[in-house]
Design an enzyme around this catalytic site. Structure first.
Site, mmCIF file in Angstrom:
data_model
loop_
_atom_site.group_PDB
_atom_site.id
_atom_site.type_symbol
_atom_site.label_atom_id
_atom_site.label_comp_id
_atom_site.label_asym_id
_atom_site.label_seq_id
_atom_site.Cartn_x
_atom_site.Cartn_y
_atom_site.Cartn_z
ATOM 1 N N CYS A 133 0.829 -1.200 0.000
ATOM 2 C CA CYS A 133 0.000 0.000 0.000
ATOM 3 C C CYS A 133 0.870 1.259 0.000
ATOM 4 O O CYS A 133 1.725 1.432 0.862
ATOM 5 C CB CYS A 133 -0.896 -0.036 1.236
ATOM 6 S SG CYS A 133 -1.958 1.382 1.412
ATOM 7 N N GLU A 162 -3.446 0.948 -6.144
ATOM 8 C CA GLU A 162 -2.352 0.259 -6.813
ATOM 9 C C GLU A 162 -2.246 0.853 -8.208
ATOM 10 O O GLU A 162 -3.235 1.314 -8.778
ATOM 11 C CB GLU A 162 -2.613 -1.247 -6.902
ATOM 12 C CG GLU A 162 -2.559 -1.963 -5.573
ATOM 13 C CD GLU A 162 -1.176 -1.971 -4.936
ATOM 14 O OE1 GLU A 162 -0.165 -1.875 -5.672
ATOM 15 O OE2 GLU A 162 -1.100 -2.072 -3.707
#
Length: 148
Positions: free
Chosen positions: A2, A104
């Site tokens: 993340c 992402e």
């Protein structure tokens, strides 16, 4: 891992999902939390789980300065118990990081596209995290966290 995430659920939703104690707090909608910014975390307090705002990017208590924070936003689950930067926090200072989703990127350099990942019911997610209090330097002490 993340690198950006979002936090925009209400206090009531976070309170219900993570069983947070204490008075209601204003949770500003954050659609793109980036490293070194403050974000809401839930950690164990003396009266139960408490919601606090800490800086994303762990600065170990032994660090000489806070410059390493941007590189310490994530900790690998496989090594977190053994790495010197995370070892103490892993054993003593764990937290949950409420989120609505994370980002992402895909594509080639210069043409990357961000994709937001979230739960199917769009409910609150909780990342496992660690937190530290850094007290060295000339400024005020501050608390920081990392996501596992």
């Amino acid at each position: 891992m993340c690198g950006h995430f979002s936090q925009f659920h209400s206090w009531r939703e976070v309170h219900t999902y993570l069983n947070v104690c204490g008075p209601a707090r204003n949770l500003p909608a954050r659609y793109n939390v980036a490293p070194t910014q403050e974000a809401a975390v839930v950690r164990q307090g003396t009266k139960g789980r408490a919601l606090d705002f800490l800086r994303w990017g762990l600065v170990p208590s032994w660090a000489k300065d806070s410059s390493m924070a941007a590189r310490m936003i994530n900790a690998r689950a496989e090594t977190v118990a053994h790495k010197p930067s995370f070892r103490s926090a892993f054993h003593k200072r764990r937290c949950l990081v409420p989120a609505d989703g994370f980002y992402e990127w895909r594509g080639t350099k210069g043409a990357k596209q961000a994709y937001r990942i979230f739960s199917p019911d769009r409910g609150v997610l909780a990342f496992a995290g660690l937190w530290e209090r850094w007290e060295k330097g000339y400024g005020e002490p501050f608390e920081s966290f990392t996501i596992i």
